[in-house]
Design an enzyme around this catalytic site. Structure first.
Site, PDB file in Angstrom:
ATOM      1  N   GLU A 152      -1.836   4.173  -7.943  1.00 45.69           N
ATOM      2  CA  GLU A 152      -1.925   3.098  -6.950  1.00 45.69           C
ATOM      3  C   GLU A 152      -3.286   2.428  -7.056  1.00 45.69           C
ATOM      4  OE1 GLU A 152       0.041   1.710  -4.694  1.00 45.69           O
ATOM      5  OE2 GLU A 152       1.765   3.078  -4.548  1.00 45.69           O
ATOM      6  N   ASP A 156       4.718  -5.468  -7.594  1.00 40.25           N
ATOM      7  CA  ASP A 156       3.411  -4.920  -7.973  1.00 40.25           C
ATOM      8  C   ASP A 156       3.402  -4.335  -9.386  1.00 40.25           C
ATOM      9  OD1 ASP A 156       5.127  -2.884  -6.828  1.00 40.25           O
ATOM     10  OD2 ASP A 156       3.410  -1.544  -6.686  1.00 40.25           O
TER      11      ASP A 156
HETATM   12 ZN   LIG Z   1       4.555   0.071  -6.115  1.00 36.95          ZN
END
Ligand SMILES: [Zn+2]
Length: 284
Positions: free
Chosen positions: A125, A177
């Site tokens: 992340e 993303d």
């Molecule tokens: Zn994600």
């Protein structure tokens, strides 16, 4: 400069990590990556299915307004989400789940016929507010940290470059993303991820929503051969548009519109042609 003056200068100090209260009482572990500076244990993980070893890296952005909220969400029991690593904007790397364990970052996803992406991947992340909160650029220090972290994982785990992907690649219907601002070209210049220079955008008749043709079928087959989950039906339907959009976010970020123009098709062909040979032989 004396050490005293350096230490008293607040601007030189790193901000303390926002450790969620529940994580503070959890058992810590030794980070797998030697460049991870901190461990904030997450409650959210399980065992990899059938003892699978990770052979893929999936990159995400946190998509939340602040880092405190993002870390709390990824580490606190009950949210059912986590990642192996969090890369902060200042380049600090925090590990939350041991690599041997299955973190919960990909959700419903698919790549190259594999649907349990969490069992075969390492999830990273990257702290960035994302499309819903202004989508800032990724700072250079942060990108450099992502590159170093990925290089280490790829070496230790023998992960090939074309298995370093974005969340949007493995879940194109749901996810954006890390998005079109993510500097995939910089990663590729450092040996992380598969990438070719996108073909220039030129005028021409594109393939787009509603078209039914053999050319659309060829496009779908090419995207599937690269790894995307896409129905091969010759119809430029909503699912095809989503996959083309995901492809553009990663590989042709100058225009992300879900329309397969000449540049998109040429870039896809160039990517397929530059895959390692053993991959081409096994691609379905
Ligand atoms: Zn994600």
């Amino acid at each position: 400069m004396s050490l005293g003056s350096f230490a008293s200068d607040d601007s030189k100090r790193q901000r303390a990590l926002p450790i969620p209260p529940a994580s503070a009482s959890m058992k810590t572990f030794t980070p797998d990556s030697s460049i991870a500076s901190d461990v904030i244990p997450s409650a959210n993980y399980g065992d990899r299915a059938k003892g699978r070893l990770p052979d893929m890296i999936v990159l995400h952005y946190t998509g939340m307004p602040d880092v405190e909220g993002a870390i709390a969400r990824l580490c606190t029991a009950g949210t059912d989400v986590s990642a192996h690593y969090i890369v902060l904007e200042d380049g600090r790397i925090v590990q939350c789940v041991p690599e041997a364990k299955r973190a919960w970052h990909a959700g419903v996803a698919s790549w190259a016929g594999e649907e349990d992406i969490n069992s075969c991947s390492i999830g990273i992340e990257i702290v960035n507010r994302g499309h819903d909160w202004g989508y800032p650029d990724f700072p250079l220090r942060q990108t450099a940290a992502v590159i170093a972290l990925c290089r280490g994982i790829m070496l230790r785990r023998k992960i090939p470059s074309h298995r370093v992907l974005g969340h949007s690649d493995v879940a194109p219907a749901r996810k954006k993303d890390p998005g079109e601002k993510f500097p995939w070209h910089s990663l590729a210049n450092s040996g992380v991820g598969h990438w070719v220079q996108p073909a220039p955008i030129v005028r021409g008749e594109p393939l787009k929503l509603g078209i039914i043709s053999d050319d659309v079928r060829d496009l779908q087959q090419a995207l599937a051969r690269y790894g995307y989950a896409i129905p091969i039906n010759g119809k430029y339907d909503a699912a095809t548009m989503e996959v083309v959009t995901a492809f553009q976010r990663h590989f042709r970020p100058a225009r992300v519109d879900g329309i397969a123009d000449h540049s998109t098709l040429t870039t896809l062909q160039a990517l397929l042609a530059s895959l390692p040979n053993e991959t081409k032989a096994t691609a379905r």
